[in-house]
Design a protein around this motif. Structure first.
Motif, PDB file in Angstrom:
ATOM      1  N   GLU A  27      12.498   7.569   4.718  1.00 31.37           N
ATOM      2  CA  GLU A  27      12.241   7.052   3.538  1.00 31.37           C
ATOM      3  C   GLU A  27      11.275   8.384   2.655  1.00 31.37           C
ATOM      4  O   GLU A  27      10.949   9.117   3.592  1.00 31.37           O
ATOM      5  CB  GLU A  27      11.276   5.857   3.694  1.00 31.37           C
ATOM      6  N   VAL A  28      11.236   8.107   1.436  1.00 34.10           N
ATOM      7  CA  VAL A  28      10.478   9.278   0.911  1.00 34.10           C
ATOM      8  C   VAL A  28       9.466   8.435   0.084  1.00 34.10           C
ATOM      9  O   VAL A  28       9.847   7.860  -0.640  1.00 34.10           O
ATOM     10  CB  VAL A  28      11.364  10.162   0.027  1.00 34.10           C
ATOM     11  N   ARG A  29       8.266   8.610   0.243  1.00 32.97           N
ATOM     12  CA  ARG A  29       7.214   8.052  -0.540  1.00 32.97           C
ATOM     13  C   ARG A  29       6.407   9.140  -1.275  1.00 32.97           C
ATOM     14  O   ARG A  29       5.765  10.061  -1.037  1.00 32.97           O
ATOM     15  CB  ARG A  29       6.222   7.482   0.408  1.00 32.97           C
ATOM     16  N   SER A  30       6.435   8.626  -2.833  1.00 34.60           N
ATOM     17  CA  SER A  30       5.994   9.562  -4.079  1.00 34.60           C
ATOM     18  C   SER A  30       5.365   8.639  -4.975  1.00 34.60           C
ATOM     19  O   SER A  30       5.774   7.592  -5.330  1.00 34.60           O
ATOM     20  CB  SER A  30       6.526  10.661  -4.144  1.00 34.60           C
ATOM     21  N   ARG A  31       4.463   9.255  -5.420  1.00 35.84           N
ATOM     22  CA  ARG A  31       4.036   8.600  -6.927  1.00 35.84           C
ATOM     23  C   ARG A  31       4.205   9.493  -7.966  1.00 35.84           C
ATOM     24  O   ARG A  31       4.321  10.984  -7.665  1.00 35.84           O
ATOM     25  CB  ARG A  31       2.299   8.256  -6.831  1.00 35.84           C
ATOM     26  N   GLU A  32       4.603   8.952  -9.101  1.00 40.28           N
ATOM     27  CA  GLU A  32       5.137   9.859 -10.332  1.00 40.28           C
ATOM     28  C   GLU A  32       3.855  10.913 -10.643  1.00 40.28           C
ATOM     29  O   GLU A  32       4.188  12.065 -11.050  1.00 40.28           O
ATOM     30  CB  GLU A  32       5.322   8.949 -11.558  1.00 40.28           C
ATOM     31  N   THR A  33       2.498  10.308 -10.341  1.00 39.33           N
ATOM     32  CA  THR A  33       1.807  11.463 -10.711  1.00 39.33           C
ATOM     33  C   THR A  33       1.230  12.577  -9.640  1.00 39.33           C
ATOM     34  O   THR A  33       0.625  13.394  -9.884  1.00 39.33           O
ATOM     35  CB  THR A  33       0.329  10.713 -11.209  1.00 39.33           C
TER      36      THR A  33
END
Length: 168
Positions: A137-143
């Motif tokens: 899984e890759v977890r990231s926020r747009e900001t």
């Protein structure tokens, strides 16, 4: 630790040194306990030494961390708190450190611009011919410019019937 009540389970272990010679050993769990990060190899360990690598074909599983009379202890990749150098990318040229979360899971904080995807292979940093895991899984926020990449071992050691030890 995970409790697994019941019987002793054993596996055949194929030991391979750099010259290609093989010797059979037995990998055992006993006492009803399954240690998610440590496994015990039983048999004549006279040729093995601390730091030898445990493999299954082209997959890196861990390394020998202790040798005693008739046994060796394997610490699996992704053991809790363990730090590992890994490689990713099409040319295996992205080198990074990941931290073990136990049970064969590792996590790394990487620039989101690297664009890792679920299923991408991750390679063992010390020798990139061996696979260390797959991106789960890759977890990231747009900001955010940082992504958390979760990597899992492609095999469960406790399900294997045979492994190899590369004696360095």
């Amino acid at each position: 630790f995970l409790f697994v009540g019941g019987s002793l389970k054993s596996w055949t272990l194929k030991i391979i040194d750099i010259g290609g010679a093989a010797r059979p050993f037995v990998l055992s769990f006993g006492g009803g306990y399954l240690f998610l990060d440590s496994y015990f190899l039983r048999g004549d360990m006279s040729l093995m030494k601390k730091g030898d690598w445990v493999l299954k074909d082209d997959i890196f599983l861990g390394e020998i961390i202790e040798i005693g009379e008739g046994f060796a202890k394997l610490k699996s990749l992704g053991s809790l708190g363990g730090r590992s150098a890994l490689r990713g990318g099409e040319n295996k040229d992205i080198v990074f450190e990941a931290v073990g979360y136990g049970g064969g899971e590792l996590r790394a904080e990487l620039p989101a611009s690297l664009s890792f995807k679920t299923g991408d292979p991750i390679w063992w940093g010390e020798d990139p011919q061996y696979i260390a895991g797959l991106v789960e899984e890759v977890r990231s926020r747009e900001t955010s410019s940082v992504a958390e990449v979760i990597i899992t071992m492609p095999l469960k050691i406790e399900r294997l019937s045979q492994v190899e030890v590369l004696m360095k």
